[in-house]
Scaffold this active site. Structure first.
Site, PDB file in Angstrom:
ATOM      1  N   HIS A  26      -2.564  14.490  47.898  1.00 22.55           N
ATOM      2  CA  HIS A  26      -1.803  15.744  47.964  1.00 22.55           C
ATOM      3  C   HIS A  26      -0.396  15.463  48.456  1.00 22.55           C
ATOM      4  O   HIS A  26      -0.134  14.462  49.125  1.00 22.55           O
ATOM      5  CB  HIS A  26      -2.490  16.766  48.876  1.00 22.55           C
ATOM      6  CG  HIS A  26      -2.485  16.396  50.329  1.00 22.55           C
ATOM      7  ND1 HIS A  26      -1.449  16.719  51.180  1.00 22.55           N
ATOM      8  CD2 HIS A  26      -3.388  15.727  51.096  1.00 22.55           C
ATOM      9  CE1 HIS A  26      -1.711  16.276  52.392  1.00 22.55           C
ATOM     10  NE2 HIS A  26      -2.888  15.668  52.375  1.00 22.55           N
ATOM     11  N   CYS A  27       0.525  16.358  48.085  1.00 23.37           N
ATOM     12  CA  CYS A  27       1.876  16.326  48.640  1.00 23.37           C
ATOM     13  C   CYS A  27       2.036  17.592  49.479  1.00 23.37           C
ATOM     14  O   CYS A  27       1.056  18.134  49.994  1.00 23.37           O
ATOM     15  CB  CYS A  27       2.926  16.209  47.543  1.00 23.37           C
ATOM     16  SG  CYS A  27       2.888  17.537  46.325  1.00 23.37           S
ATOM     17  N   MET A  28       3.240  18.108  49.620  1.00 25.15           N
ATOM     18  CA  MET A  28       3.456  19.252  50.504  1.00 25.15           C
ATOM     19  C   MET A  28       2.815  20.533  49.979  1.00 25.15           C
ATOM     20  O   MET A  28       2.396  21.393  50.753  1.00 25.15           O
ATOM     21  CB  MET A  28       4.957  19.474  50.715  1.00 25.15           C
ATOM     22  CG  MET A  28       5.617  18.375  51.528  1.00 25.15           C
ATOM     23  SD  MET A  28       7.379  18.667  51.771  1.00 25.15           S
ATOM     24  CE  MET A  28       7.338  20.080  52.855  1.00 25.15           C
ATOM     25  N   THR A  29       2.730  20.664  48.648  1.00 27.39           N
ATOM     26  CA  THR A  29       2.228  21.923  48.090  1.00 27.39           C
ATOM     27  C   THR A  29       1.121  21.739  47.061  1.00 27.39           C
ATOM     28  O   THR A  29       0.454  22.703  46.715  1.00 27.39           O
ATOM     29  CB  THR A  29       3.369  22.707  47.407  1.00 27.39           C
ATOM     30  OG1 THR A  29       3.933  21.890  46.375  1.00 27.39           O
ATOM     31  CG2 THR A  29       4.439  23.092  48.409  1.00 27.39           C
ATOM     32  N   ARG A  30       0.944  20.520  46.552  1.00 25.67           N
ATOM     33  CA  ARG A  30       0.034  20.319  45.428  1.00 25.67           C
ATOM     34  C   ARG A  30      -1.139  19.416  45.791  1.00 25.67           C
ATOM     35  O   ARG A  30      -0.970  18.384  46.435  1.00 25.67           O
ATOM     36  CB  ARG A  30       0.771  19.686  44.240  1.00 25.67           C
ATOM     37  CG  ARG A  30       2.017  20.414  43.824  1.00 25.67           C
ATOM     38  CD  ARG A  30       2.665  19.726  42.638  1.00 25.67           C
ATOM     39  NE  ARG A  30       4.017  20.223  42.423  1.00 25.67           N
ATOM     40  CZ  ARG A  30       4.765  19.904  41.386  1.00 25.67           C
ATOM     41  NH1 ARG A  30       4.309  19.074  40.481  1.00 25.67           N
ATOM     42  NH2 ARG A  30       5.982  20.394  41.273  1.00 25.67           N
TER      43      ARG A  30
END
Length: 459
Positions: A26-30
């Site tokens: 995951h990244c910050m939003t996905r």
């Protein structure tokens, strides 16, 4: 059942179950999922899960959930599947032959949208995405500390020195971190990539003369590190093919380091230096000479890059601008993309009577103001269509203003209101005014001709 647990279970159900997951990240939003069998994925059901703001069917399945929630959902999925975040399912790849690894990689990457340029930008993004939390934290601390210094606080005070240390340490070691992630991304030994970064940024370079000139530590910046770390991986893999197992652990890294070390000093650093100069000088000249037009084009076309997840490919450019000039004027321009989207979303909120749409905007707008625009983009403007274009138009107006006013940032990782402490030369209010302009024109364009109530049926 907790919200994050329900989202995780619903997502797993619509992607073919936990056994169909190859990798969780995951990244910050996905939420980024590598899937074993893509035919088992039900994209329409995924999009309709409560809490999911958008789905991107790319080389990885990217599910937009939003900041603060995505890491909890990833943790829930990790617990359900038994896969650690970042861990690959199936056999240990270290035990696979080169041909088997290549076949596995081909299975993970879909043919859709698989152009060399897009794949290159995704690789760059994967190198920098894990670094973003550190860049954000250090950047904000550094910005606030320097703001305090400019306000008259004595930088020689112990607590100020500590804050300045916290704010600068990640940037001082960035070459090492980027080298590590590059080697890891391309399937090499991470520490060899880290050594590539150490070589190119070592202060000892100043004592070495090559081609009649003293070497400059950091020459070529992160572009040089990425290429040197990739070359470490390439050489290491090919040396290992012919190296007897009994002496592999000794001679493979030794030969790799010697070959790539000399290549880095005699070839990579000079070439990367020219590339770095070309990009930084070229971009700076474009913004300086192109003025409002250049700012409008750069800001107006930024959201489509975010839409396909390629915006992280710009990270090394921002960092190289900071390395050379101490600031990046590109970031303040591109930050208007998110601001235009906020304005568009507020216009929709003011016009629509659709409760679900209003609730999505109400939940996503606060983080949109703080510079995280993906929930609004995937949950609101992009599904509606025309508001996405009017958001880009609003961003273009704000980008033109930022270019004319020559605002810049001393750090990266944040945008929107969160970027204010990092603005250089005391232009905090000027940057804020640019945000307001993007909010206003994104609102104006969307309210007047960008949205009709009938569009809400698409949500």
């Amino acid at each position: 059942m907790r919200k994050e647990e329900k989202i995780a279970k619903d997502v797993l159900q619509d992607i073919g179950g936990k056994d169909n997951v190859q990798r969780i990240a995951h990244c910050m939003t996905r939420l980024r999922l590598s899937i074993k069998d893509n035919s088992k994925v039900n994209l329409e059901n995924l999009k309709n899960i409560d809490g999911v703001m958008g789905v991107i069917n790319d080389d990885t399945l990217q599910i937009v959930i939003g900041p603060g929630t995505v890491n909890k959902v990833a943790a829930e999925m990790s617990q359900i599947t038994g896969l650690a975040i970042g861990e690959d399912a199936g056999p240990d790849e270290d035990d696979l032959t080169f041909e088997e690894k290549a076949a596995l990689d081909r299975q993970r990457i879909k043919s859709k949208n698989r152009t060399p340029f897009k794949n290159f930008l995704r690789k760059i993004g994967n190198i920098f995405i894990p670094l973003i939390p550190g860049l954000v934290a250090s950047g904000i601390i550094n910005g606030l500390a320097n703001f305090a210094v400019n306000a008259g606080v004595d930088r020689e005070q112990t607590w100020m020195q500590i804050l300045l240390l916290f704010g600068s340490v990640v940037f001082a070691s960035l070459g090492i971190l980027v080298g590590w992630n590059t080697a890891k991304e391309f399937g090499g030994t991470p520490v060899m990539g880290a050594i590539a970064g150490m070589i190119l940024f070592s202060p000892l370079l100043a004592d070495i003369t090559i081609y009649g000139e003293e070497l400059i530590p950091g020459r070529g910046g992160l572009f040089g590190v990425i290429f040197a770390a990739w070359l470490m991986t390439f050489v290491e893999k090919n040396v290992r093919k012919v190296m007897p197992n009994a002496v592999d652990i000794i001679f493979t890294p030794l030969i790799t380091l010697l070959v790539v070390g000399f290549a880095s000093l005699y070839a990579i650093a000079p070439v990367a230096g020219l590339l770095s100069d070309g990009i930084t000088i070229g971009l700076t000249s474009l913004i300086d000479t192109g003025g409002a037009i250049a700012g409008a084009i750069l800001a107006g076309f930024f959201l489509p890059l975010v839409m396909v997840g390629l915006h992280h490919g710009l990270t090394p450019i921002h960092l190289e601008l900071i390395n050379v000039y101490g600031e990046t004027a590109l970031l303040t321009i591109l930050a208007m993309g998110g601001a235009g989207q906020v304005g568009a979303a507020l216009a929709i909120y003011a016009k629509t009577k659709n409760k679900r749409l209003r609730n999505i905007i109400k939940g996503s707008a606060p983080v949109g103001f703080l510079g995280i625009g993906e929930p609004l983009m995937y949950g609101v403007t992009l599904p509606l269509g025309r508001p996405f274009l009017t958001a880009c138009m609003g961003a273009a107006v704000g980008g033109a203003f930022q270019a004319v006013m020559s605002t810049a940032s001393s750090g990266i990782g944040v945008s929107g209101l969160s970027l204010i402490p990092l603005i250089t030369n005391g232009q905090y209010l000027t940057y804020f005014l640019g945000l307001v302009i993007s909010y206003a024109f994104g609102f104006l364009f969307t309210y007047t001709f960008g949205f009709k109530e009938s569009m809400a049926d698409n949500i």
